[in-house]
Write a protein that holds these residues in place. Structure first.
Motif, PDB file in Angstrom:
ATOM      1  N   GLN A   3       0.804  -1.218   0.000  1.00  0.00           N
ATOM      2  CA  GLN A   3       0.000   0.000   0.000  1.00  0.00           C
ATOM      3  C   GLN A   3       0.838   1.269   0.000  1.00  0.00           C
ATOM      4  N   PHE A   4       2.160   1.145   0.112  1.00  0.00           N
ATOM      5  CA  PHE A   4       3.033   2.321   0.163  1.00  0.00           C
ATOM      6  C   PHE A   4       3.622   2.608  -1.214  1.00  0.00           C
ATOM      7  N   ASP A   5       3.842   3.891  -1.485  1.00  0.00           N
ATOM      8  CA  ASP A   5       4.429   4.287  -2.763  1.00  0.00           C
ATOM      9  C   ASP A   5       5.885   3.852  -2.862  1.00  0.00           C
ATOM     10  N   SER A   6       6.637   4.048  -1.783  1.00  0.00           N
ATOM     11  CA  SER A   6       8.060   3.709  -1.767  1.00  0.00           C
ATOM     12  C   SER A   6       8.361   2.901  -0.511  1.00  0.00           C
ATOM     13  N   VAL A   7       9.248   1.936  -0.651  1.00  0.00           N
ATOM     14  CA  VAL A   7       9.601   1.052   0.455  1.00  0.00           C
ATOM     15  C   VAL A   7      11.118   0.991   0.567  1.00  0.00           C
ATOM     16  N   PHE A   8      11.614   1.237   1.779  1.00  0.00           N
ATOM     17  CA  PHE A   8      13.045   1.142   2.058  1.00  0.00           C
ATOM     18  C   PHE A   8      13.272  -0.065   2.967  1.00  0.00           C
TER      19      PHE A   8
ATOM     20  N   ARG B 117      20.997   9.055   5.141  1.00  0.00           N
ATOM     21  CA  ARG B 117      21.092   9.562   3.772  1.00  0.00           C
ATOM     22  C   ARG B 117      20.304   8.671   2.813  1.00  0.00           C
ATOM     23  N   LEU B 118      20.426   7.372   2.973  1.00  0.00           N
ATOM     24  CA  LEU B 118      19.724   6.456   2.077  1.00  0.00           C
ATOM     25  C   LEU B 118      18.207   6.581   2.223  1.00  0.00           C
ATOM     26  N   ILE B 119      17.743   6.712   3.457  1.00  0.00           N
ATOM     27  CA  ILE B 119      16.302   6.869   3.674  1.00  0.00           C
ATOM     28  C   ILE B 119      15.823   8.204   3.111  1.00  0.00           C
ATOM     29  N   ARG B 120      16.615   9.248   3.311  1.00  0.00           N
ATOM     30  CA  ARG B 120      16.238  10.565   2.783  1.00  0.00           C
ATOM     31  C   ARG B 120      16.061  10.511   1.267  1.00  0.00           C
ATOM     32  N   GLU B 121      16.988   9.848   0.582  1.00  0.00           N
ATOM     33  CA  GLU B 121      16.885   9.738  -0.877  1.00  0.00           C
ATOM     34  C   GLU B 121      15.603   9.022  -1.285  1.00  0.00           C
TER      35      GLU B 121
ATOM     36  N   VAL C 147      19.353  -1.297  14.015  1.00  0.00           N
ATOM     37  CA  VAL C 147      17.942  -0.963  14.234  1.00  0.00           C
ATOM     38  C   VAL C 147      17.812   0.395  14.906  1.00  0.00           C
ATOM     39  N   ASP C 148      18.620   0.648  15.928  1.00  0.00           N
ATOM     40  CA  ASP C 148      18.563   1.932  16.622  1.00  0.00           C
ATOM     41  C   ASP C 148      18.943   3.084  15.693  1.00  0.00           C
ATOM     42  N   ASP C 149      19.939   2.865  14.850  1.00  0.00           N
ATOM     43  CA  ASP C 149      20.373   3.902  13.919  1.00  0.00           C
ATOM     44  C   ASP C 149      19.257   4.246  12.942  1.00  0.00           C
ATOM     45  N   VAL C 150      18.581   3.232  12.407  1.00  0.00           N
ATOM     46  CA  VAL C 150      17.479   3.470  11.471  1.00  0.00           C
ATOM     47  C   VAL C 150      16.324   4.171  12.180  1.00  0.00           C
ATOM     48  N   ARG C 151      16.022   3.738  13.400  1.00  0.00           N
ATOM     49  CA  ARG C 151      14.928   4.364  14.141  1.00  0.00           C
ATOM     50  C   ARG C 151      15.213   5.860  14.382  1.00  0.00           C
ATOM     51  N   ARG C 152      16.433   6.170  14.797  1.00  0.00           N
ATOM     52  CA  ARG C 152      16.786   7.579  15.006  1.00  0.00           C
ATOM     53  C   ARG C 152      16.728   8.363  13.700  1.00  0.00           C
ATOM     54  N   SER C 153      17.138   7.734  12.619  1.00  0.00           N
ATOM     55  CA  SER C 153      17.127   8.414  11.316  1.00  0.00           C
ATOM     56  C   SER C 153      15.712   8.746  10.882  1.00  0.00           C
ATOM     57  N   VAL C 154      14.780   7.818  11.079  1.00  0.00           N
ATOM     58  CA  VAL C 154      13.393   8.068  10.680  1.00  0.00           C
ATOM     59  C   VAL C 154      12.788   9.188  11.517  1.00  0.00           C
ATOM     60  N   VAL C 155      13.068   9.194  12.819  1.00  0.00           N
ATOM     61  CA  VAL C 155      12.563  10.260  13.682  1.00  0.00           C
ATOM     62  C   VAL C 155      13.132  11.612  13.245  1.00  0.00           C
ATOM     63  N   TYR C 156      14.416  11.649  12.972  1.00  0.00           N
ATOM     64  CA  TYR C 156      15.051  12.898  12.546  1.00  0.00           C
ATOM     65  C   TYR C 156      14.457  13.397  11.232  1.00  0.00           C
ATOM     66  N   LEU C 157      14.321  12.501  10.260  1.00  0.00           N
ATOM     67  CA  LEU C 157      13.809  12.898   8.950  1.00  0.00           C
ATOM     68  C   LEU C 157      12.348  13.307   9.011  1.00  0.00           C
ATOM     69  N   SER C 158      11.583  12.661   9.864  1.00  0.00           N
ATOM     70  CA  SER C 158      10.181  13.045  10.020  1.00  0.00           C
ATOM     71  C   SER C 158      10.074  14.465  10.558  1.00  0.00           C
ATOM     72  N   ASP C 159      10.916  14.814  11.527  1.00  0.00           N
ATOM     73  CA  ASP C 159      10.922  16.177  12.053  1.00  0.00           C
ATOM     74  C   ASP C 159      11.518  17.156  11.052  1.00  0.00           C
ATOM     75  N   ASP C 160      12.600  16.757  10.403  1.00  0.00           N
ATOM     76  CA  ASP C 160      13.289  17.646   9.475  1.00  0.00           C
ATOM     77  C   ASP C 160      12.411  17.998   8.273  1.00  0.00           C
TER      78      ASP C 160
END
Length: 629
Positions: A320-325, A571-575, A595-608
């Protein structure tokens, strides 16, 4: 044990809020309308807290079951509620401690505590229940639980039964019902699981009947890994689910959860099991023993009967998602690869009338709205690519077929590799073959039983000039204890640097700096650059001794880039997010650091990106799976 003590992690914000809310609710129920400072109300508080503690027993047991109504109503699964089970039990312990504390405080005014413990059976049983619950809570802490999980499970069940018995004997007659309720929940869970296990395993309940239990084959792979295969399974499952597998012929009275690495359309169940200790080590040794035997002998003597329980686990449909990482570390690919294959198979469903339906990636009748998939896999050895070589090749072939038919779908894949001593290749007439020559592959994350005839197709010309090596232990360099961890066995160099820009690294052939010291081999410049022969270097280096095993592996490169260094998830998730037209999903499975690194990255990008705050940035769904219990 000291290393285990360092693995303690604080709960996430959402989990912490739920625990705090539960704690506040319990404390309010315990003290509402009562004054703890009034000594004449201490006895009333003692009674009240005892009632509240007893009322928590059903919830504790309900959250512990693998088949529980809470998971069903929340659309979750038992393993994602297990943390809540532990914290509710800790709040129960706190309540029981308050209950006992106020009674003891009330008796202490008259120096009556010792007399009560010596003469009052109700007090004795209550104190025994508190002591047992104390042991249950302490033994359930992560360092102790992970030290020996099989032993933990056995003693956990036994001590909890003892706790319920002492509580039953401690309670007055009008409250004993509250003990029978959790007993009923426990028995329902066990009976339901037993019936489901019979349906899955006993073929007499299925058509056509064959054997009394499924037969599994064991094959040893690189990286001390065992592939367990069960043909013609008797149940269906969804990508990302897992089952509990028992093989009493090898590891009696043990059952362990393993992620299903195949799709129902494959006609088989496959598991990739890393050899650690206990039953997983026995599986690997059995696979080594059966290697090289004639097929008839192997099937007769080395196929083992297994018992399966499940499937368990639930993930929101990624179609159901447009893009999947998707990002995985090591054997975490058993979770992400089936998810990717499922989406690609559904792309084929959308064009079923134009393509051959015999394609092995055509198991589903559901359509997919997904347009873009980004797949990242971090492994320790290049030989580990063979775990999913055919699956990844089929995905690339299917996507190529769809793109040639003018379908706007895309799959981008990258592999980050580490601890591969020799990573150069020779250019053959076809420009597609390489030779890996080195010492015993067991020293670099491989095993002597790695198949020698695996053929890996290499398509990416861009990646051909950028073959390097990497570490998969954690995507965050700060997680490493020291620089020495960048060195593999026998001084093999492991690249510890984070790749900030993957495209730039592939274009420039960036060198990887080794931290192994003067005794290690020369790193990057001998491993990075145009594909070239190192046959002469092997004979001239003088590093091989007479007792070292030299093996030659003939492979083709995979159709994805091989990159040196750690991935940079942010960076990869942002792209991926920046090219998305709709909502995106991020899925990670691997070591806790990743897992922790990805979780922090998603939180950061969601806010950013100010998701859902008027900027037009679409939502991000995050699903995490980590190793361990």
């Amino acid at each position: 044990m000291s290393r285990l003590l360092l693995t303690w992690r604080s709960p996430m914000v959402g989990q912490a809020l739920m625990v705090i809310a539960e704690l506040i609710l319990v404390l309010v129920l315990c003290f509402y309308g009562l004054d703890p400072n009034d000594q004449w109300q201490w006895e009333s508080i003692g009674y009240r807290t005892g009632y509240i503690a007893t009322a928590q027993l059903p919830l504790v047991v309900l959250l512990a079951g693998k088949r529980n109504i809470i998971a069903w109503f929340t659309g979750s699964s038992y393993e994602r509620l297990n943390w809540l089970h532990r914290w509710v039990a800790r709040i129960l312990f706190l309540t029981v401690t308050i209950h006992m504390g106020f009674w003891f405080t009330n008796w202490a005014r008259y120096d009556y505590i010792k007399i009560q413990l010596a003469t009052n059976p109700i007090v004795q049983r209550g104190f025994a229940a508190w002591f047992i619950l104390l042991w249950i809570v302490l033994s359930s802490l992560a360092p102790i639980r992970r030290w020996n999980y099989e032993l933990f499970v056995i003693q956990h069940v036994i001590t909890f039964v003892g706790f319920l018995i002492t509580v039953y004997l401690h309670l007055p007659a009008e409250l004993k019902l509250w003990v029978w309720v959790p007993v009923a929940f426990f028995l329902f869970d066990r009976v339901f699981r037993a019936c489901a296990t019979l349906v899955v395993n006993v073929s007499l309940l299925n058509k056509p009947p064959t054997t009394l239990a499924p037969k599994a084959t064991f094959e040893c792979l690189s990286g001390n890994t065992t592939r367990i295969t069960i043909n013609n399974p008797r149940f269906k499952w969804e990508p990302g689910q897992h089952v509990f597998l028992s093989c009493h012929g090898l590891a009696p009275l043990q059952a362990h959860p393993f992620t299903i690495a195949s799709l129902p359309a494959d006609g088989k169940l496959e598991f990739l099991v890393k050899s650690k200790s206990g039953s997983t080590r026995k599986f690997f040794r059995h696979a080594e023993e059966s290697r090289g035997l004639p097929p008839a002998s192997s099937n007769k003597c080395h196929d083992k009967s297994v018992i399966l329980e499940g499937p368990y686990g639930r993930i929101r449909p990624l179609r159901q998602f447009d893009s999947v990482f998707l990002i995985a570390g090591s054997s975490g690919a058993t979770f992400t690869v089936p998810l990717m294959r499922d989406i690609v198979s559904n792309w084929m469903v959308n064009t079923q009338g134009r393509f051959d339906t015999s394609n092995p990636l055509l198991p589903s009748s559901k359509c997919a709205a997904t347009r873009f998939i980004r797949f990242v896999w971090v492994i320790r050895s290049r030989s580990q690519y063979t775990w999913f070589a055919s699956e990844l090749e089929t995905v690339n072939a299917t996507v190529t077929q769809l793109k040639n038919a003018s379908h706007k779908v895309e799959v981008e894949m990258s592999i980050y590799i580490t601890c591969d001593e020799n990573l150069e290749a020779i250019n053959t007439s076809s420009g597609r073959n390489i030779v890996l020559e080195g010492k015993d592959p067991e020293a670099y994350g491989g095993t002597p039983c790695t198949p020698q005839d695996n053929r890996l197709e290499y398509v990416s010309e861009k990646a051909k000039d950028s073959v390097m090596s990497v570490d998969s232990g954690s995507s965050d360099p700060r997680m490493e204890a020291s620089a020495a961890t960048s060195c593999g066995p026998n001084g093999a160099c492991c690249c510890m640097e984070t790749v900030e820009d993957e495209a730039e690294a592939l274009e420039s052939g960036r060198q990887c700096h080794c931290h192994c010291g003067v005794d290690s081999i020369e790193p990057a410049k001998e491993r990075i650059g145009p594909i070239q022969s190192f046959e002469s270097e092997k004979h001239s280096s003088g590093t091989s001794s007479s007792d070292e095993k030299i093996e030659t592996m003939h492979w083709d490169y995979p159709p994805i880039p091989l990159i040196s260094g750690r991935p940079e998830p942010r960076r990869l998730i942002r792209e991926t997010l920046e090219q998305a037209y709709g909502e995106s999903a991020v899925v990670v499975c691997g070591p806790q650091g990743l897992v922790d690194d990805v979780r922090r990255s998603v939180v950061y990008l969601s806010d950013d990106r100010a998701v859902h705050k008027g900027t037009g940035a679409q939502g991000i769904y995050l699903h995490t799976e980590s190793f361990g219990y």
